[in-house]
Design a protein around this motif. Structure first.
Motif, PDB file in Angstrom:
ATOM      1  N   THR A 131      11.759  11.644  -6.873  1.00  0.00           N
ATOM      2  CA  THR A 131      12.532  12.749  -7.983  1.00  0.00           C
ATOM      3  C   THR A 131      11.431  14.364  -8.250  1.00  0.00           C
ATOM      4  OG1 THR A 131      11.087  12.087  -9.229  1.00  0.00           O
ATOM      5  CG2 THR A 131      13.371  11.303  -8.951  1.00  0.00           C
ATOM      6  N   HIS A 132      12.002  15.308  -8.238  1.00  0.00           N
ATOM      7  CA  HIS A 132      10.995  17.005  -8.446  1.00  0.00           C
ATOM      8  C   HIS A 132      11.973  17.061  -9.081  1.00  0.00           C
ATOM      9  CE1 HIS A 132       9.444  16.354  -4.199  1.00  0.00           C
ATOM     10  NE2 HIS A 132      11.455  15.921  -3.689  1.00  0.00           N
ATOM     11  N   HIS A 133      10.910  18.065 -10.398  1.00  0.00           N
ATOM     12  CA  HIS A 133      10.594  18.510 -11.195  1.00  0.00           C
ATOM     13  C   HIS A 133      10.572  19.760 -11.661  1.00  0.00           C
ATOM     14  CE1 HIS A 133       9.234  14.658 -10.550  1.00  0.00           C
ATOM     15  NE2 HIS A 133      10.410  14.386 -11.868  1.00  0.00           N
ATOM     16  N   VAL A 134      10.705  20.789 -12.128  1.00  0.00           N
ATOM     17  CA  VAL A 134       9.859  22.329 -12.620  1.00  0.00           C
ATOM     18  C   VAL A 134       9.369  22.507 -12.362  1.00  0.00           C
ATOM     19  CG1 VAL A 134       9.416  22.209 -15.083  1.00  0.00           C
ATOM     20  CG2 VAL A 134      10.851  24.336 -14.039  1.00  0.00           C
ATOM     21  N   ARG A 135       7.964  21.943 -11.945  1.00  0.00           N
ATOM     22  CA  ARG A 135       6.477  22.309 -12.029  1.00  0.00           C
ATOM     23  C   ARG A 135       6.834  22.841 -10.394  1.00  0.00           C
ATOM     24  NH1 ARG A 135       5.041  19.132 -15.872  1.00  0.00           N
ATOM     25  NH2 ARG A 135       3.493  19.470 -16.989  1.00  0.00           N
ATOM     26  N   CYS A 136       7.499  21.938  -9.188  1.00  0.00           N
ATOM     27  CA  CYS A 136       7.055  22.197  -8.539  1.00  0.00           C
ATOM     28  C   CYS A 136       7.715  24.093  -7.665  1.00  0.00           C
ATOM     29  CB  CYS A 136       8.199  21.327  -7.168  1.00  0.00           C
ATOM     30  SG  CYS A 136       9.378  21.290  -7.227  1.00  0.00           S
ATOM     31  N   GLY A 137       8.978  24.381  -8.273  1.00  0.00           N
ATOM     32  CA  GLY A 137       9.179  26.250  -8.488  1.00  0.00           C
ATOM     33  C   GLY A 137      10.297  25.946  -7.305  1.00  0.00           C
ATOM     34  N   HIS A 138      11.163  24.946  -7.220  1.00  0.00           N
ATOM     35  CA  HIS A 138      12.123  24.723  -6.687  1.00  0.00           C
ATOM     36  C   HIS A 138      12.871  23.440  -6.555  1.00  0.00           C
ATOM     37  CE1 HIS A 138       9.825  21.901  -3.592  1.00  0.00           C
ATOM     38  NE2 HIS A 138      10.736  21.852  -3.435  1.00  0.00           N
ATOM     39  N   ALA A 139      12.812  23.406  -7.781  1.00  0.00           N
ATOM     40  CA  ALA A 139      13.500  22.026  -8.631  1.00  0.00           C
ATOM     41  C   ALA A 139      14.058  22.980 -10.314  1.00  0.00           C
ATOM     42  CB  ALA A 139      12.909  21.087  -8.723  1.00  0.00           C
ATOM     43  N   SER A 140      14.791  21.935 -11.033  1.00  0.00           N
ATOM     44  CA  SER A 140      14.962  22.443 -12.284  1.00  0.00           C
ATOM     45  C   SER A 140      14.657  20.890 -13.097  1.00  0.00           C
ATOM     46  CB  SER A 140      16.021  23.225 -13.073  1.00  0.00           C
ATOM     47  OG  SER A 140      17.504  22.459 -12.498  1.00  0.00           O
ATOM     48  N   HIS A 198       5.534  17.439  -5.908  1.00  0.00           N
ATOM     49  CA  HIS A 198       4.991  18.050  -4.213  1.00  0.00           C
ATOM     50  C   HIS A 198       3.807  17.791  -4.648  1.00  0.00           C
ATOM     51  CE1 HIS A 198       8.769  18.489  -1.739  1.00  0.00           C
ATOM     52  NE2 HIS A 198       9.255  19.232  -2.720  1.00  0.00           N
ATOM     53  N   MET A 199       2.990  18.061  -3.881  1.00  0.00           N
ATOM     54  CA  MET A 199       1.057  18.211  -3.791  1.00  0.00           C
ATOM     55  C   MET A 199       1.194  19.507  -3.902  1.00  0.00           C
ATOM     56  SD  MET A 199      -1.128  16.458  -0.634  1.00  0.00           S
ATOM     57  CE  MET A 199      -0.506  18.039   0.329  1.00  0.00           C
ATOM     58  N   PRO A 200       0.725  20.157  -4.444  1.00  0.00           N
ATOM     59  CA  PRO A 200       0.565  21.576  -4.239  1.00  0.00           C
ATOM     60  C   PRO A 200      -0.064  22.069  -3.053  1.00  0.00           C
ATOM     61  CG  PRO A 200      -1.124  21.084  -6.077  1.00  0.00           C
ATOM     62  CD  PRO A 200      -0.527  19.558  -5.313  1.00  0.00           C
ATOM     63  N   LEU A 201       0.463  23.058  -2.051  1.00  0.00           N
ATOM     64  CA  LEU A 201      -0.028  23.877  -1.312  1.00  0.00           C
ATOM     65  C   LEU A 201      -1.728  23.865  -1.025  1.00  0.00           C
ATOM     66  CD1 LEU A 201       2.698  26.628  -0.558  1.00  0.00           C
ATOM     67  CD2 LEU A 201       3.009  24.132   0.296  1.00  0.00           C
ATOM     68  N   GLY A 255       8.061  29.251  -4.510  1.00  0.00           N
ATOM     69  CA  GLY A 255       8.943  28.035  -5.002  1.00  0.00           C
ATOM     70  C   GLY A 255       8.553  26.847  -4.156  1.00  0.00           C
ATOM     71  N   MET A 256       7.222  26.751  -3.193  1.00  0.00           N
ATOM     72  CA  MET A 256       7.351  25.852  -1.956  1.00  0.00           C
ATOM     73  C   MET A 256       6.582  24.531  -2.810  1.00  0.00           C
ATOM     74  SD  MET A 256       7.836  26.957   0.695  1.00  0.00           S
ATOM     75  CE  MET A 256       8.196  26.036   1.475  1.00  0.00           C
ATOM     76  N   ALA A 257       5.968  24.787  -3.941  1.00  0.00           N
ATOM     77  CA  ALA A 257       4.615  23.425  -5.160  1.00  0.00           C
ATOM     78  C   ALA A 257       4.515  23.705  -6.024  1.00  0.00           C
ATOM     79  CB  ALA A 257       4.159  22.909  -4.132  1.00  0.00           C
TER      80      ALA A 257
END
Length: 269
Positions: free
Chosen positions: A6-15, A38-41, A52-54
């Motif tokens: 799952t992904h969330h708002v922090r990753c920049g491309h999810a809500s 996602h791990m930070p870039l 909005g990559m990570a």
């Protein structure tokens, strides 16, 4: 009933906030919910690269703190596992290791998104295929998957054939490349995931293909499942179909993870 991707708002491309995913998981009856942003870039400048990559690096400790707080808050209603999708980037293994070893993760997903600075999973970067031989891209991608498996950094490999996401496929067979990647996974003692999100992508097929699942079963590679949801309403999306595929191939257990230890549970959807 589990969903580990799952992904969330922090990753920049999810809500959606983390707690919204937890509440949605309770609503739909998930037994286990994996939080796995996602791990930070690391290898590109996030200020000049595509937006909005990570999640930003300074958000990582906040993500971890909130995830473990929610794990405790909702422990009587849902079993939350705190994870990370730790992008594998060749040449940056030491930097990835520092992040992986800095926190008490329940699991870390090893996913290949980047070949160099090209994100092969980003719809904004599909022009990258134009001047490349598709077969050579597949060779490079599956070589990176093998290297990821050998690092010892990960608990399972995510969407192992995501290279097919946008439908770019070589005319030559890539079955031997897939097999080599799976053999590396087996040798490293890892699992793979059946990622259902491919059904909403141009390829219109889960990651991995049935062919790869059959090979994984033959090799004795455990499998877990994930929706790769980027919105709370997509939590567990298509996972009923994923379970049907797994059962039809011959799997009867799913891999689960706690504190980097794998255990198996019967498929119970």
């Amino acid at each position: 009933m589990i969903d580990y991707h799952t992904h969330h708002v922090r990753c920049g491309h999810a809500s959606g906030e983390l707690e919204e995913y937890v509440q949605k998981g309770i609503e739909i009856g998930l037994t286990q919910l994996g939080l796995s942003d996602h791990m930070p870039l690391l290898h590109v400048n996030p200020e000049t690269y595509l937006p909005g990559m990570a999640m930003p690096m300074d958000e990582l400790p906040r993500y971890v703190e909130e995830a473990f707080r929610l794990q405790e808050k909702y422990k009587d209603r849902i079993d939350i596992r705190v994870g990370l999708e730790g992008d594998y980037i060749e040449g940056w293994e030491s930097e990835i290791r520092r992040i992986v070893e800095a926190y008490p993760w329940d699991y870390v997903i090893g996913s290949v998104h980047f070949l160099g600075e090209w994100d092969i999973t980003d719809y904004r970067q599909t022009d990258g295929w134009k001047d490349r031989d598709a077969y050579e891209v597949y060779v490079q991608y599956y070589d990176a998957v093998q290297k990821a498996a050998r690092t010892g950094l990960y608990d399972y490999i995510g969407h192992i054939d995501v290279i097919k996401r946008f439908g770019f496929k070589p005319e030559r067979s890539t079955e031997h490349l897939e097999r080599q990647a799976l053999e590396a996974v087996k040798a490293a003692g890892l699992a793979i995931e059946l990622n259902a999100s491919g059904l909403r992508m141009p390829v219109n097929e889960m990651f991995p293909s049935r062919r790869m699942l059959e090979a994984a079963l033959e090799l004795g590679i455990p499998v877990t499942i994930g929706s790769d949801a980027h919105q709370p309403e997509r939590l567990a999306q298509y996972l009923d179909q994923a379970v049907e595929i797994l059962r039809s191939v011959g799997f009867n257990e799913l891999a689960t993870f706690r504190r980097r230890k794998r255990s198996m549970m019967p498929i119970g959807f």
